[in-house]
Scaffold this active site. Sequence first.
Site, mmCIF file in Angstrom:
data_model
loop_
_atom_site.group_PDB
_atom_site.id
_atom_site.type_symbol
_atom_site.label_atom_id
_atom_site.label_comp_id
_atom_site.label_asym_id
_atom_site.label_seq_id
_atom_site.Cartn_x
_atom_site.Cartn_y
_atom_site.Cartn_z
ATOM 1 N N ASN A 80 -0.602 5.363 1.496
ATOM 2 C CA ASN A 80 -0.517 6.471 0.545
ATOM 3 C C ASN A 80 -0.438 6.038 -0.910
ATOM 4 O O ASN A 80 -0.812 6.796 -1.809
ATOM 5 C CB ASN A 80 0.669 7.373 0.885
ATOM 6 N N HIS A 100 0.786 -1.232 0.000
ATOM 7 C CA HIS A 100 0.000 0.000 0.000
ATOM 8 C C HIS A 100 0.822 1.289 0.000
ATOM 9 O O HIS A 100 0.254 2.367 0.070
ATOM 10 C CB HIS A 100 -1.031 -0.008 1.138
ATOM 11 N N HIS A 101 2.159 1.205 -0.106
ATOM 12 C CA HIS A 101 2.964 2.414 -0.263
ATOM 13 C C HIS A 101 3.377 2.656 -1.710
ATOM 14 O O HIS A 101 3.986 3.684 -2.000
ATOM 15 C CB HIS A 101 4.229 2.345 0.600
ATOM 16 N N CYS A 102 3.088 1.720 -2.598
ATOM 17 C CA CYS A 102 3.476 1.869 -3.996
ATOM 18 C C CYS A 102 2.297 2.375 -4.815
ATOM 19 O O CYS A 102 1.190 1.850 -4.696
ATOM 20 C CB CYS A 102 3.967 0.539 -4.565
ATOM 21 N N ARG A 123 7.597 -2.278 5.128
ATOM 22 C CA ARG A 123 7.437 -0.852 5.347
ATOM 23 C C ARG A 123 8.758 -0.108 5.445
ATOM 24 O O ARG A 123 9.811 -0.678 5.624
ATOM 25 C CB ARG A 123 6.645 -0.636 6.651
#
Length: 361
Positions: free
Chosen positions: A184, A140-142, A356
């Site tokens: 993000n 979920h950060h990519c 993370r």
Amino acid sequence: MSSKEDNEGKSSSHHTGLYISIPRTCLPIVYHPDYNITFMGLEKLHPFDAGKWGKVIGFLKEEQFITDGNIVEALEATEEDLLVVHTKRYLNRLKWSVVVATITEIPPLLFLPNFLVQRKVLKPLRTQTGGTIMVGGGFHHCSSDRGGGFCAYADLTLAIKFLFERVEGISRATIIDLDAHQGNGHERDFLDDRRVFIMDMYNRYIYPGDGYAKRAIKRKVELDWGTEDSEYLQKVELHSEGALNEVRPDIIVYNAGTDILDGDPLGGLSISPHGIVKRDEIVFRAAMRRGIPILMVTSGGYQKKTARIIADSILNLHQQGLIGAEALEGEGIIIASDQHDVQLYFCRIKIHRCLRHSDDS
């Protein structure tokens, strides 16, 4: 919402091998041994346990809940699959070891030839991404054009876009992101997409603190350092119910990070193992009450004991009748893709995660 928007992209789907025929005898668990990253001990330079998924599967086998024969085997995502979301320019950048070293936060990768980085690091991540597209999200950060926090591929975005493009009747999705960190990546990707409702509950003081991406969050729950079970579970129930009452989705993508566990070096929260098991049960019950398919990924978590907790949570979901034969009865959705059909079960779990950022603390 217009029918044109609902069906956006469905007519231009590319050929993919990721949607396969899944026997009814399979449990709703997607996994492949290639998920586990091991190469000369370099994986130990990141705080995440890069062999967590194999340990979870091992615990579930010990409990005689699963066998190799009833697990859905993940397939590696091809470049054509990845281009559904990613730019060609971004994928070409991953052919440079320095870029992968930056994304994964493992500096020694910088000195390895890229063919080794591709085989030992990115191939496992592409296999996890392929498994994600078969079920739900995780990195979920990519976002489409940039990686970070060991998230090299935007698999959560890819999974949802594949469903929108290929599955009749799925035109709205709700993301419930309960990892300790703000999601993000998917937020940037769906910033202007009214088909996706995002609920994100995270520690407000840690990575990534992406103010621009926060504009995409429809239900934002920012937690303080050291939040404990009672307050946390109350908020999970209140806001999960609220999100699903506000917009009725056709699919729920549940990002179930275990970095909320007390003592996690990056999450900064104080949730007990029982609290994590109860949290997952709350979300699955909310989905089942409404008859909405749910896709779950296990996301972040930086302590060795998280594998046991994830296994305990899966076993509890089965004992509560929220996954397995009891939950699947009459609730399947057939997904047609090229010459293949795949059964999307009512409750499907993906043994997955997102590593993370090492500067989270």
